[in-house]
Design a protein around this motif. Structure first.
Motif, short mmCIF file in Angstrom:
data_model
loop_
_atom_site.label_atom_id
_atom_site.label_comp_id
_atom_site.label_asym_id
_atom_site.label_seq_id
_atom_site.Cartn_x
_atom_site.Cartn_y
_atom_site.Cartn_z
N SER A 291 0.79 -1.36 -0.12
CA SER A 291 -0.02 -0.06 0.11
C SER A 291 0.87 1.27 -0.03
CB SER A 291 -0.88 -0.17 1.25
OG SER A 291 -1.79 0.97 1.39
N SER B 151 -3.31 -3.28 -1.18
CA SER B 151 -4.26 -3.23 0.00
C SER B 151 -5.17 -1.98 -0.14
CB SER B 151 -3.28 -3.06 1.36
OG SER B 151 -2.47 -4.33 1.30
N SER B 152 -5.38 -1.64 -1.35
CA SER B 152 -6.38 -0.62 -1.68
C SER B 152 -6.88 -0.69 -3.02
CB SER B 152 -5.25 0.83 -1.76
OG SER B 152 -6.05 1.92 -2.05
N TYR C 172 -7.94 -2.65 4.81
CA TYR C 172 -8.08 -3.82 4.07
C TYR C 172 -7.90 -5.29 4.65
CZ TYR C 172 -7.56 -7.06 0.28
OH TYR C 172 -7.67 -8.44 -0.44
N ARG D 167 -1.83 7.50 2.05
CA ARG D 167 -2.92 6.68 3.23
C ARG D 167 -2.39 5.22 3.13
NH1 ARG D 167 -7.51 7.73 4.84
NH2 ARG D 167 -8.38 5.69 3.99
N GLU E 6 -3.14 3.77 6.56
CA GLU E 6 -4.63 3.42 6.67
C GLU E 6 -5.17 2.43 5.90
OE1 GLU E 6 -3.21 7.77 7.95
OE2 GLU E 6 -3.03 6.22 6.27
N ASP E 7 -4.75 2.49 4.52
CA ASP E 7 -5.35 1.56 3.68
C ASP E 7 -4.84 0.23 3.85
OD1 ASP E 7 -6.58 3.69 2.14
OD2 ASP E 7 -5.01 3.79 0.74
N GLN F 196 -2.54 2.98 -7.16
CA GLN F 196 -1.50 2.24 -6.81
C GLN F 196 -0.70 1.22 -7.72
OE1 GLN F 196 -1.08 1.41 -3.08
NE2 GLN F 196 -1.84 3.30 -3.11
N ASP G 73 -7.48 1.88 -4.74
CA ASP G 73 -7.41 2.95 -5.57
C ASP G 73 -6.33 2.67 -6.83
OD1 ASP G 73 -6.36 5.35 -6.65
OD2 ASP G 73 -5.48 6.08 -4.91
#
Length: 98
Positions: free
Chosen positions: A23, A82-83, A35, A27, A30-31, A88, A85
Protein backbone atom coordinates in the motif's frame (compact mmCIF):
# COMPACT_ATOMS: atom_id res chain seq x y z
CA UNK A 1 12.26 -27.28 -1.78
CA UNK A 2 14.43 -28.26 -4.73
CA UNK A 3 15.79 -31.21 -2.75
CA UNK A 4 12.27 -32.42 -1.92
CA UNK A 5 11.34 -32.01 -5.58
CA UNK A 6 14.23 -34.22 -6.67
CA UNK A 7 13.68 -36.76 -3.88
CA UNK A 8 10.09 -37.16 -5.07
CA UNK A 9 11.44 -38.18 -8.47
CA UNK A 10 10.14 -35.10 -10.25
CA UNK A 11 11.92 -33.85 -13.33
CA UNK A 12 12.64 -30.29 -14.32
CA UNK A 13 12.63 -27.43 -11.86
CA UNK A 14 9.88 -26.48 -9.39
CA UNK A 15 8.16 -23.15 -10.04
CA UNK A 16 7.97 -20.97 -6.96
CA UNK A 17 5.49 -18.19 -6.35
CA UNK A 18 4.93 -15.82 -3.45
CA UNK A 19 2.49 -13.06 -2.54
CA UNK A 20 3.28 -9.83 -0.72
CA UNK A 21 0.91 -7.00 0.11
CA UNK A 22 1.66 -3.35 -0.53
CA UNK A 23 0.00 0.00 0.00
CA UNK A 24 1.75 3.13 -1.19
CA UNK A 25 1.11 6.86 -1.05
CA UNK A 26 -0.29 9.25 1.53
CA UNK A 27 -2.78 6.74 2.94
CA UNK A 28 -0.49 3.69 2.90
CA UNK A 29 -0.84 2.74 6.57
CA UNK A 30 -4.57 3.50 6.78
CA UNK A 31 -5.39 1.60 3.59
CA UNK A 32 -3.30 -1.42 4.56
CA UNK A 33 -4.86 -1.50 8.02
CA UNK A 34 -8.44 -1.16 6.73
CA UNK A 35 -8.13 -3.77 3.99
CA UNK A 36 -5.99 -6.39 5.69
CA UNK A 37 -7.72 -6.22 9.07
CA UNK A 38 -11.07 -6.76 7.34
CA UNK A 39 -9.89 -9.45 4.91
CA UNK A 40 -8.03 -11.44 7.55
CA UNK A 41 -10.40 -10.82 10.48
CA UNK A 42 -11.28 -14.52 10.52
CA UNK A 43 -7.69 -15.30 11.56
CA UNK A 44 -7.87 -12.98 14.57
CA UNK A 45 -6.37 -9.61 15.38
CA UNK A 46 -2.88 -10.92 16.09
CA UNK A 47 -2.44 -12.60 12.69
CA UNK A 48 -4.08 -9.69 10.86
CA UNK A 49 -1.69 -7.38 12.72
CA UNK A 50 1.32 -9.35 11.44
CA UNK A 51 0.04 -9.03 7.88
CA UNK A 52 -0.57 -5.31 8.27
CA UNK A 53 2.90 -4.80 9.72
CA UNK A 54 4.43 -6.83 6.88
CA UNK A 55 2.77 -4.93 4.04
CA UNK A 56 5.21 -2.80 2.06
CA UNK A 57 4.19 0.79 2.70
CA UNK A 58 7.05 2.68 1.11
CA UNK A 59 9.24 2.55 -1.97
CA UNK A 60 12.29 1.17 -0.18
CA UNK A 61 10.35 -1.73 1.33
CA UNK A 62 8.87 -2.63 -2.07
CA UNK A 63 12.38 -2.72 -3.51
CA UNK A 64 13.70 -4.76 -0.58
CA UNK A 65 10.90 -7.31 -0.97
CA UNK A 66 11.48 -7.66 -4.71
CA UNK A 67 15.22 -8.14 -4.18
CA UNK A 68 14.77 -10.59 -1.30
CA UNK A 69 12.34 -12.81 -3.19
CA UNK A 70 14.57 -12.71 -6.26
CA UNK A 71 17.61 -13.62 -4.15
CA UNK A 72 15.64 -16.52 -2.65
CA UNK A 73 14.97 -17.88 -6.14
CA UNK A 74 11.29 -17.01 -6.32
CA UNK A 75 10.07 -17.31 -9.91
CA UNK A 76 7.03 -15.07 -9.53
CA UNK A 77 6.24 -12.48 -6.86
CA UNK A 78 2.64 -11.31 -6.83
CA UNK A 79 2.41 -7.84 -5.29
CA UNK A 80 -1.17 -7.45 -4.12
CA UNK A 81 -2.51 -3.96 -3.41
CA UNK A 82 -4.17 -3.22 -0.08
CA UNK A 83 -6.21 -0.44 -1.63
CA UNK A 84 -8.77 -0.25 -4.41
CA UNK A 85 -7.25 3.03 -5.60
CA UNK A 86 -6.13 2.50 -9.22
CA UNK A 87 -3.20 4.88 -8.62
CA UNK A 88 -1.60 2.02 -6.68
CA UNK A 89 -0.60 0.46 -10.02
CA UNK A 90 1.43 3.51 -11.03
CA UNK A 91 2.90 3.91 -7.54
CA UNK A 92 4.02 0.27 -7.60
CA UNK A 93 5.48 0.56 -11.11
CA UNK A 94 7.46 3.61 -10.02
CA UNK A 95 8.64 1.89 -6.83
CA UNK A 96 9.71 -1.20 -8.77
CA UNK A 97 11.53 0.92 -11.33
CA UNK A 98 9.32 -0.13 -14.24
Amino acid sequence: MKAAWSEAGRTGEPRTQALAYFSLGDRAEEDARAYLSDYYAWLGEEVAGYLIAGAAKDVETVRQYIAAYEDAGCDELILCPSSADPDQVDLLADAAGL
